[in-house]
Design a protein around this motif. Structure first.
Motif, PDB file in Angstrom:
ATOM      1  N   GLY A  49      46.213  46.584  44.787  1.00 34.84           N
ATOM      2  CA  GLY A  49      45.858  47.794  43.332  1.00 34.84           C
ATOM      3  C   GLY A  49      45.756  47.262  41.967  1.00 34.84           C
ATOM      4  N   VAL A  50      45.499  45.625  42.384  1.00 35.39           N
ATOM      5  CA  VAL A  50      45.241  44.927  40.958  1.00 35.39           C
ATOM      6  C   VAL A  50      43.456  44.918  40.681  1.00 35.39           C
ATOM      7  N   LEU A  51      43.616  44.502  42.267  1.00 38.26           N
ATOM      8  CA  LEU A  51      42.087  45.061  42.393  1.00 38.26           C
ATOM      9  C   LEU A  51      40.810  46.051  42.658  1.00 38.26           C
ATOM     10  N   VAL A  52      42.024  46.797  42.880  1.00 36.25           N
ATOM     11  CA  VAL A  52      40.765  48.420  42.393  1.00 36.25           C
ATOM     12  C   VAL A  52      40.918  48.429  40.807  1.00 36.25           C
ATOM     13  N   SER A  53      42.134  48.485  40.043  1.00 33.35           N
ATOM     14  CA  SER A  53      42.363  48.725  38.964  1.00 33.35           C
ATOM     15  C   SER A  53      41.242  47.476  38.508  1.00 33.35           C
ATOM     16  N   PHE A  54      40.564  45.977  39.112  1.00 31.88           N
ATOM     17  CA  PHE A  54      39.600  45.043  38.178  1.00 31.88           C
ATOM     18  C   PHE A  54      38.271  45.765  38.425  1.00 31.88           C
ATOM     19  N   VAL A  55      37.949  46.315  39.529  1.00 31.59           N
ATOM     20  CA  VAL A  55      36.873  47.497  39.751  1.00 31.59           C
ATOM     21  C   VAL A  55      36.127  48.651  38.872  1.00 31.59           C
ATOM     22  N   VAL A  56      37.668  49.302  38.735  1.00 30.84           N
ATOM     23  CA  VAL A  56      37.453  50.246  37.952  1.00 30.84           C
ATOM     24  C   VAL A  56      37.247  50.175  36.160  1.00 30.84           C
ATOM     25  N   GLY A  57      38.172  49.225  36.011  1.00 30.89           N
ATOM     26  CA  GLY A  57      38.173  48.535  34.613  1.00 30.89           C
ATOM     27  C   GLY A  57      36.346  48.081  34.205  1.00 30.89           C
ATOM     28  N   ILE A  58      35.945  47.422  35.276  1.00 30.69           N
ATOM     29  CA  ILE A  58      34.862  47.158  35.146  1.00 30.69           C
ATOM     30  C   ILE A  58      33.990  47.950  35.371  1.00 30.69           C
ATOM     31  N   LEU A  59      33.470  48.674  35.454  1.00 26.45           N
ATOM     32  CA  LEU A  59      33.000  50.276  35.210  1.00 26.45           C
ATOM     33  C   LEU A  59      33.524  50.409  34.022  1.00 26.45           C
ATOM     34  N   GLN A 107      60.084  33.926  34.585  1.00 18.12           N
ATOM     35  CA  GLN A 107      61.810  33.685  35.063  1.00 18.12           C
ATOM     36  C   GLN A 107      62.377  33.961  33.656  1.00 18.12           C
ATOM     37  N   ALA A 108      64.139  33.689  33.953  1.00 22.04           N
ATOM     38  CA  ALA A 108      64.639  34.530  33.270  1.00 22.04           C
ATOM     39  C   ALA A 108      65.328  33.038  32.512  1.00 22.04           C
ATOM     40  N   GLU A 109      66.258  33.611  31.045  1.00 24.33           N
ATOM     41  CA  GLU A 109      66.763  32.884  30.607  1.00 24.33           C
ATOM     42  C   GLU A 109      67.468  32.920  29.342  1.00 24.33           C
ATOM     43  N   ASN A 110      68.633  33.143  29.152  1.00 25.76           N
ATOM     44  CA  ASN A 110      69.314  33.546  28.295  1.00 25.76           C
ATOM     45  C   ASN A 110      68.988  35.076  28.243  1.00 25.76           C
ATOM     46  N   ASN A 111      68.731  35.985  26.987  1.00 26.26           N
ATOM     47  CA  ASN A 111      68.818  37.141  27.128  1.00 26.26           C
ATOM     48  C   ASN A 111      67.616  37.533  27.005  1.00 26.26           C
ATOM     49  N   THR A 112      66.685  37.003  27.992  1.00 24.87           N
ATOM     50  CA  THR A 112      64.774  36.550  27.626  1.00 24.87           C
ATOM     51  C   THR A 112      64.285  36.339  28.788  1.00 24.87           C
ATOM     52  N   ILE A 113      63.399  37.794  28.954  1.00 23.13           N
ATOM     53  CA  ILE A 113      62.601  37.763  30.551  1.00 23.13           C
ATOM     54  C   ILE A 113      60.534  37.719  31.085  1.00 23.13           C
ATOM     55  N   MET A 114      60.416  36.349  30.768  1.00 24.36           N
ATOM     56  CA  MET A 114      59.367  36.196  30.602  1.00 24.36           C
ATOM     57  C   MET A 114      58.512  35.896  31.976  1.00 24.36           C
ATOM     58  N   TYR A 115      57.354  36.877  31.822  1.00 28.45           N
ATOM     59  CA  TYR A 115      56.549  36.865  33.118  1.00 28.45           C
ATOM     60  C   TYR A 115      55.158  36.442  32.222  1.00 28.45           C
ATOM     61  N   GLY A 116      54.032  35.912  33.495  1.00 35.18           N
ATOM     62  CA  GLY A 116      53.275  35.472  32.957  1.00 35.18           C
ATOM     63  C   GLY A 116      53.651  33.790  33.188  1.00 35.18           C
ATOM     64  N   PRO A 117      52.290  33.160  32.690  1.00 33.56           N
ATOM     65  CA  PRO A 117      50.615  34.489  31.807  1.00 33.56           C
ATOM     66  C   PRO A 117      50.401  33.974  33.286  1.00 33.56           C
ATOM     67  N   PHE A 118      49.389  35.516  33.428  1.00 36.89           N
ATOM     68  CA  PHE A 118      49.115  36.624  34.246  1.00 36.89           C
ATOM     69  C   PHE A 118      47.614  36.038  33.569  1.00 36.89           C
ATOM     70  N   GLU A 119      46.333  36.084  34.665  1.00 34.43           N
ATOM     71  CA  GLU A 119      45.130  35.688  34.150  1.00 34.43           C
ATOM     72  C   GLU A 119      44.355  36.491  34.928  1.00 34.43           C
ATOM     73  N   ALA A 120      42.514  36.925  34.281  1.00 30.96           N
ATOM     74  CA  ALA A 120      41.877  37.597  34.922  1.00 30.96           C
ATOM     75  C   ALA A 120      42.158  39.117  34.933  1.00 30.96           C
ATOM     76  N   ILE A 121      42.818  39.631  34.130  1.00 34.97           N
ATOM     77  CA  ILE A 121      43.462  41.177  33.980  1.00 34.97           C
ATOM     78  C   ILE A 121      41.819  41.873  33.539  1.00 34.97           C
ATOM     79  N   ALA A 122      41.840  42.948  34.539  1.00 36.14           N
ATOM     80  CA  ALA A 122      40.505  43.809  34.254  1.00 36.14           C
ATOM     81  C   ALA A 122      40.918  44.911  33.212  1.00 36.14           C
ATOM     82  N   PRO A 123      39.787  45.857  32.900  1.00 33.92           N
ATOM     83  CA  PRO A 123      40.572  46.416  31.811  1.00 33.92           C
ATOM     84  C   PRO A 123      41.506  47.629  32.779  1.00 33.92           C
TER      85      PRO A 123
END
Length: 594
Positions: A11-21, A196-212
């Motif tokens: 799914g990320v790959l398809v989104s990346f291709v569409v985003g590049i276009l 990861q989750a810590e107390n009442n906060t959930i941290m996602y990432g870092p995620f890299e090279a995200i297509a449009p």
């Protein structure tokens, strides 16, 4: 688990291709997001996104705008968007404050997304960077799951979003932190790597090279007793009087969007718990202007006494307690009104004679609720002309209509503005109306009152001089009329007796033809009047009329005897007969009057 990860990568790959276009076709294709840090606060009834992003202009020409894209699925839930530029010398002590940047009205792209164009403070040159702080607030994204809960149980909320930053630009790195209510932990959530989750906060990432336009669902299910209160409709009337007063009335229709009450409501359980039910909405809090007076609070039943007015730093705090606690799925409606001095709302224009400007809020500052639909009516004085309105928020302005009130002739001009998805704490929603008004028009109402009272007095004077009686005979009751007739009849009987004595006395005198004719005529007239009285009494009392008829008959016999006495000059037998008749008449009269 591996299948899920492979599917996510595809799914990320398809989104990346569409985003590049799409990026290749974009006018701002030279922009690249270097770092994006997202803080999503879902601790209350809104989902607030606070983002700091740094982008780079990798093109040859300078860039003066930045596009912020809201996905089509949640674009109608956006209630606030604010963008600020962060100065480069932000770490220095004398760094200038962040500047609010203008945001253009959204346009719709090919995917039905809402595109907000932010105008930068300074154009970004080629290979230069810029840092922005963007705040987004959404309503109605927190869903109670399960949809029903018992009166004293806690509520659970489900929230869905995107692990990535939804942007038309390529993003090098994105970090998303989700902040839950205090002392709350997720019972179910998506778990991409790294996270990861810590107390009442959930941290996602870092995620890299995200297509449009990349999207990967973020889901968090957590306990929260946030009160999801929505004003489904609010109608506000602002009625202006140039005699010195502005009357404001607001009509609210409110719904509790939290988990619905499972089972029956128990007031005993509610009062037994000192803190009440965690899901019962206790009261509304409105902030009114300091000059407000004549405040009232009522509903369809009548006045509601469970309210309190308290002074505050900004004006007056009005605490409104509904007739019953508000649980999930329950609705309530009520009306709030107050008055303001004219000088606090309307200003006279110094540049043009007879021009005025009204400036007021589209709705009162009601705390911690979302207003889905607000309708503001500005009712100007009769005689106002050339009204022009504008608002500080996106709204629909209707054509001028007219409203008739007391002592109006053609009606008062009304300007109506409608807005949607308003949260009062995110900036004031102001309506401004310019109009012209001549003070001579203020004389209309006093003159109408004077003319009305003058017409009323003339009508009463004319009415008092008219005679609506059917005849000149006064209407009396039966007993009064009978008594009056008897009195007249008794007087006639006395007159008949006097005439009778005169006839007897004249019979001893020498013949006098004129005297005899006179007495005869008077006797006949007296008998005629007696018969008229008999006719009147017969209409009301037949029994009494029979007695009077007998008396009249004896009086006729008496008249005949008197005529004989007068002609025979007092013959003894006739006189005895006359005395007998007089005795019978006297007896019948005593019977009548007894």
């Amino acid at each position: 688990m591996e299948i899920c990860r492979c599917g996510r990568r595809v799914g990320v790959l398809v989104s990346f291709v569409v985003g590049i276009l799409l990026l290749a076709m974009s006018a701002n294709g030279e922009i690249v997001n270097l770092r994006v840090h997202r803080e999503i606060d879902i601790g209350a009834h809104l989902a607030v996104h606070a983002m700091q992003l740094e982008f780079k202009n990798q093109g040859e020409a300078e860039v003066s705008t930045y596009d912020c894209v809201i996905p089509a699925s949640i674009k109608d839930n956006l209630i606030f968007l604010e963008a600020k530029s962060v100065p480069e010398q932000k770490q220095e002590e004398n760094a200038p404050p962040a500047t609010n940047l203008p945001v253009q009205e959204p346009i719709e792209d090919e995917m039905k997304n809402a595109v907000y164009t932010i105008t930068l403070e300074h154009p970004v040159a080629a290979n230069a960077t810029c840092t922005l702080n963007i705040v987004l607030a959404y309503s109605h994204l927190l869903t109670p799951v399960p949809k029903e809960t018992k009166q004293n149980e806690n509520q659970f909320i489900e929230y869905k979003d995107n692990h990535y930053f939804y942007s038309p630009y390529f993003t090098n790195l994105v970090v998303t932190n989700v902040k839950l209510p205090e002392n709350s932990k997720a019972i179910r959530r998506t778990d991409p790597k790294p996270s990861q989750a810590e107390n009442n906060t959930i941290m996602y990432g870092p995620f890299e090279a995200i297509a449009p336009f990349s999207f990967e669902e973020l889901l968090v299910h957590f306990p929260s007793n946030a009160l999801l209160i929505t004003v489904t409709r609010l109608e506000r009337d602002i009625e202006v009087s140039h005699w010195g007063n502005v009357a404001i009335e607001e009509r609210y229709w409110v719904r509790h969007d939290g988990a619905e009450l499972k089972g029956a409501f128990s007031r005993y359980e509610l009062q037994r718990n000192s803190k009440g039910s965690p899901l019962a909405f206790p009261y509304f809090l409105l902030e009114l202007p300091r000059e407000a007076f004549g405040i009232y609070y009522r509903d369809e039943v009548g006045n509601i006494s469970t309210s309190e007015v308290l002074p505050s730093d900004t004006g007056i705090s009005l605490q409104l307690v509904p007739r019953f606690p508000l649980f999930g799925g329950w609705q309530v409606s009520f009306t709030v009104g107050y008055n303001l001095p004219l000088s606090s709302v309307v200003r006279k224009s110094s540049s043009s004679m007879g021009s005025y400007r009204l400036e007021s809020h589209m709705l009162s500052n009601i705390q911690l609720v979302v207003v889905d639909h607000v309708v503001t009516n500005v009712i100007l004085p009769e005689g106002s002309s050339q009204p022009v309105a504008k608002t500080s928020v996106k709204s629909l302005l209707h054509n001028v209509s007219y409203h008739k009130s007391y002592l109006d002739t053609v009606g008062r001009p009304v300007l109506t503005a409608e807005a949607h998805n308003i949260y009062p704490q995110y900036g004031a929603s102001v309506i401004q109306v310019d109009y012209r008004f001549s003070k001579i028009a203020m004389l209309q109402e006093p003159l109408l009152l004077m003319a009305g009272f003058f017409t009323l007095f003339v009508f009463i004077m004319a009415l008092s001089r008219l005679d609506f009686r059917v005849s000149n005979v006064s209407i009396v009751d039966k007993d009064t009329l009978t008594e009056k007739c008897l009195q007249e009849f008794y007087v006639l009987c006395d007159a008949f007796d006097s005439l009778s004595a005169s006839v007897v006395a004249s019979s001893q005198q020498p013949d006098s033809k004129d005297t005899k004719q006179k007495f005869s005529s008077e006797l006949s007239d007296t008998l005629s009047r007696m018969e008229k009285i008999l006719s009147k009494v017969a209409l009301h009392d037949r029994h009494l009329a029979n007695h009077i008829r007998e008396v009249v008959a004896k009086q006729k016999e008496r008249k005949t005897a008197l005529e004989f006495v007068a002609s025979s000059k007092g013959r003894a037998t006739t006189k005895k007969q006359l005395q007998k008749i007089e005795a019978e008449v006297s007896q019948r009269l005593s019977t009548i009057f007894s």
